[in-house]
Design a protein around this motif. Structure first.
Motif, PDB file in Angstrom:
ATOM      1  N   ASN A   1       0.853  -1.197   0.000  1.00 32.91           N
ATOM      2  CA  ASN A   1       0.000   0.000   0.000  1.00 32.91           C
ATOM      3  C   ASN A   1       0.882   1.238   0.000  1.00 32.91           C
ATOM      4  O   ASN A   1       2.048   1.196   0.413  1.00 32.91           O
ATOM      5  CB  ASN A   1      -0.934  -0.012   1.209  1.00 32.91           C
ATOM      6  N   HIS A   2       0.329   2.358  -0.470  1.00 28.86           N
ATOM      7  CA  HIS A   2       1.165   3.540  -0.719  1.00 28.86           C
ATOM      8  C   HIS A   2       0.475   4.794  -0.189  1.00 28.86           C
ATOM      9  O   HIS A   2      -0.504   5.268  -0.750  1.00 28.86           O
ATOM     10  CB  HIS A   2       1.383   3.668  -2.231  1.00 28.86           C
ATOM     11  N   SER A   3       1.019   5.327   0.913  1.00 33.91           N
ATOM     12  CA  SER A   3       0.437   6.544   1.492  1.00 33.91           C
ATOM     13  C   SER A   3       1.473   7.618   1.771  1.00 33.91           C
ATOM     14  O   SER A   3       1.130   8.722   2.188  1.00 33.91           O
ATOM     15  CB  SER A   3      -0.292   6.204   2.806  1.00 33.91           C
TER      16      SER A   3
ATOM     17  N   PRO B   1       1.235  -0.928  -6.519  1.00 32.59           N
ATOM     18  CA  PRO B   1       0.284  -1.094  -7.627  1.00 32.59           C
ATOM     19  C   PRO B   1      -0.867  -0.093  -7.644  1.00 32.59           C
ATOM     20  O   PRO B   1      -1.599  -0.038  -8.630  1.00 32.59           O
ATOM     21  CB  PRO B   1      -0.228  -2.530  -7.449  1.00 32.59           C
ATOM     22  N   GLU B   2      -1.040   0.697  -6.582  1.00 35.72           N
ATOM     23  CA  GLU B   2      -2.046   1.766  -6.635  1.00 35.72           C
ATOM     24  C   GLU B   2      -1.612   2.875  -7.607  1.00 35.72           C
ATOM     25  O   GLU B   2      -2.439   3.645  -8.074  1.00 35.72           O
ATOM     26  CB  GLU B   2      -2.261   2.364  -5.245  1.00 35.72           C
ATOM     27  N   GLY B   3      -0.322   2.940  -7.862  1.00 36.15           N
ATOM     28  CA  GLY B   3       0.194   3.920  -8.817  1.00 36.15           C
ATOM     29  C   GLY B   3       0.596   5.231  -8.196  1.00 36.15           C
ATOM     30  O   GLY B   3       1.681   5.740  -8.431  1.00 36.15           O
ATOM     31  N   THR B   4      -0.258   5.805  -7.380  1.00 38.67           N
ATOM     32  CA  THR B   4       0.026   7.062  -6.696  1.00 38.67           C
ATOM     33  C   THR B   4      -0.315   6.913  -5.217  1.00 38.67           C
ATOM     34  O   THR B   4      -1.000   5.968  -4.817  1.00 38.67           O
ATOM     35  CB  THR B   4      -0.790   8.229  -7.280  1.00 38.67           C
ATOM     36  N   ARG B   5       0.145   7.866  -4.419  1.00 41.99           N
ATOM     37  CA  ARG B   5      -0.126   7.804  -2.979  1.00 41.99           C
ATOM     38  C   ARG B   5      -1.620   7.925  -2.698  1.00 41.99           C
ATOM     39  O   ARG B   5      -2.331   8.705  -3.314  1.00 41.99           O
ATOM     40  CB  ARG B   5       0.618   8.927  -2.251  1.00 41.99           C
ATOM     41  N   ASN B   6      -2.064   7.148  -1.733  1.00 42.48           N
ATOM     42  CA  ASN B   6      -3.451   7.217  -1.277  1.00 42.48           C
ATOM     43  C   ASN B   6      -3.526   8.186  -0.099  1.00 42.48           C
ATOM     44  O   ASN B   6      -3.090   7.872   1.006  1.00 42.48           O
ATOM     45  CB  ASN B   6      -3.922   5.817  -0.857  1.00 42.48           C
ATOM     46  N   LEU B   7      -4.084   9.368  -0.339  1.00 42.70           N
ATOM     47  CA  LEU B   7      -4.178  10.395   0.700  1.00 42.70           C
ATOM     48  C   LEU B   7      -5.568  10.490   1.301  1.00 42.70           C
ATOM     49  O   LEU B   7      -5.862  11.391   2.086  1.00 42.70           O
ATOM     50  CB  LEU B   7      -3.763  11.749   0.115  1.00 42.70           C
TER      51      LEU B   7
ATOM     52  N   LEU C   1      -7.424   1.176   0.451  1.00 42.81           N
ATOM     53  CA  LEU C   1      -6.597   0.763  -0.678  1.00 42.81           C
ATOM     54  C   LEU C   1      -7.294   1.131  -1.981  1.00 42.81           C
ATOM     55  O   LEU C   1      -8.442   0.738  -2.206  1.00 42.81           O
ATOM     56  CB  LEU C   1      -6.357  -0.753  -0.612  1.00 42.81           C
ATOM     57  N   GLN C   2      -6.606   1.869  -2.820  1.00 40.97           N
ATOM     58  CA  GLN C   2      -7.164   2.247  -4.109  1.00 40.97           C
ATOM     59  C   GLN C   2      -7.106   1.068  -5.079  1.00 40.97           C
ATOM     60  O   GLN C   2      -6.355   0.109  -4.871  1.00 40.97           O
ATOM     61  CB  GLN C   2      -6.373   3.419  -4.688  1.00 40.97           C
TER      62      GLN C   2
ATOM     63  N   LEU D   1       2.696   4.501   8.681  1.00 43.15           N
ATOM     64  CA  LEU D   1       3.678   5.459   8.174  1.00 43.15           C
ATOM     65  C   LEU D   1       3.032   6.776   7.780  1.00 43.15           C
ATOM     66  O   LEU D   1       3.628   7.845   7.912  1.00 43.15           O
ATOM     67  CB  LEU D   1       4.449   4.879   6.980  1.00 43.15           C
ATOM     68  N   ASN D   2       1.787   6.734   7.311  1.00 41.16           N
ATOM     69  CA  ASN D   2       1.102   7.987   6.962  1.00 41.16           C
ATOM     70  C   ASN D   2       0.855   8.855   8.197  1.00 41.16           C
ATOM     71  O   ASN D   2       0.684  10.067   8.091  1.00 41.16           O
ATOM     72  CB  ASN D   2      -0.225   7.690   6.255  1.00 41.16           C
ATOM     73  N   ARG D   3       0.860   8.247   9.386  1.00 41.31           N
ATOM     74  CA  ARG D   3       0.719   9.024  10.614  1.00 41.31           C
ATOM     75  C   ARG D   3       2.063   9.553  11.101  1.00 41.31           C
ATOM     76  O   ARG D   3       2.128  10.583  11.772  1.00 41.31           O
ATOM     77  CB  ARG D   3       0.080   8.161  11.708  1.00 41.31           C
ATOM     78  N   VAL D   4       3.137   8.832  10.770  1.00 38.26           N
ATOM     79  CA  VAL D   4       4.480   9.305  11.129  1.00 38.26           C
ATOM     80  C   VAL D   4       4.824  10.561  10.346  1.00 38.26           C
ATOM     81  O   VAL D   4       5.386  11.523  10.876  1.00 38.26           O
ATOM     82  CB  VAL D   4       5.526   8.199  10.854  1.00 38.26           C
ATOM     83  N   MET D   5       4.484  10.556   9.049  1.00 35.04           N
ATOM     84  CA  MET D   5       4.777  11.708   8.193  1.00 35.04           C
ATOM     85  C   MET D   5       3.499  12.191   7.523  1.00 35.04           C
ATOM     86  O   MET D   5       3.297  12.018   6.322  1.00 35.04           O
ATOM     87  CB  MET D   5       5.816  11.320   7.133  1.00 35.04           C
TER      88      MET D   5
END
Length: 209
Positions: free
Chosen positions: A39-41, A118-124, A130-131, A157-161
């Motif tokens: 996953n990508h955030s 594989p989501e391609g871009t960050r999920n904000l 998960l996108q 990690l999205n909460r860390v940064m």
């Protein structure tokens, strides 16, 4: 020498700030060719995943990153190219301008393992865990069936940064590694993408944790 020092500093910093914990739930760290997909955030996702691997696996594992962000001259370009030996792809280029997966194909043909989102871009969007997946991971698995696809859920990690914050917050981050999978010979694209996505979501912590 500078590259090795920077790599050590990045790994040490990532572990210190995040209290990095790796849970190998469905597999073990072993020297086989793999695509670790996660996953990508955050822009730090691949750094944390790379840092979580044993040294012998880090040496042959390359993160896939967008050239539009990481390919610019300066410190960012130096880090992705010289420290991480990243595979840069042009996310703005369509197939009409050539195969956007060509750099990834070359890395796999050379025997490298990869870190892929594989989501391609960050999920904000905090409301969407998960996108939908892009189709690239399906095509790579069909062309390279010998390469294991290992789902990795990156928690916290999205909460860390968080977006807009200059300094990280010290929070525990956990990476959960699931069982490897490959695309079946007769498996359609949509079916595989759903299965791969479900395998990743299955590693996510329960809502509220």
């Amino acid at each position: 020498m500078l590259e090795k020092l920077l790599a050590y500093a990045i790994i040490a910093g990532a572990r210190t700030v995040t209290g990095l914990r790796s849970l190998w739930l469905g597999t073990t760290p072993k020297p086989v060719q793999r695509i670790y997909y996660a996953n990508h955030s955050s822009h730090g996702d691949f750094v944390l995943l790379w840092a979580s691997l044993p040294p012998e696996l880090r040496r042959c594992t390359r993160p896939v990153a967008g050239a539009d962000y990481w390919g610019k001259p300066g410190p960012r370009g130096f880090i992705i190219n010289r420290v991480f030996n990243g595979v840069l792809i042009d996310r703005q280029r369509g197939e009409a301008c050539g195969d956007p997966l060509a750099p990834i194909e070359q890395a796999l043909a050379a025997g490298d393992s990869l870190i892929l989102f594989p989501e391609g871009t960050r999920n904000l969007d905090d409301e969407v865990r998960l996108q939908p997946f892009k189709s690239g991971i399906y095509h790579l698995s069909r062309k390279h069936p010998q390469v294991e696809l290992v789902p990795v859920w990156i928690a916290n990690l999205n909460r860390v940064m968080p977006k807009g914050r200059a300094l990280p917050l010290p929070l525990l981050c956990t990476l959960s590694f699931g069982a490897p999978l490959v695309a079946g010979e007769e498996e359609g694209k949509e079916s595989f993408l759903e299965r791969a996505r479900d395998a990743l979501l299955a590693l996510a912590p329960a809502e509220g944790h």
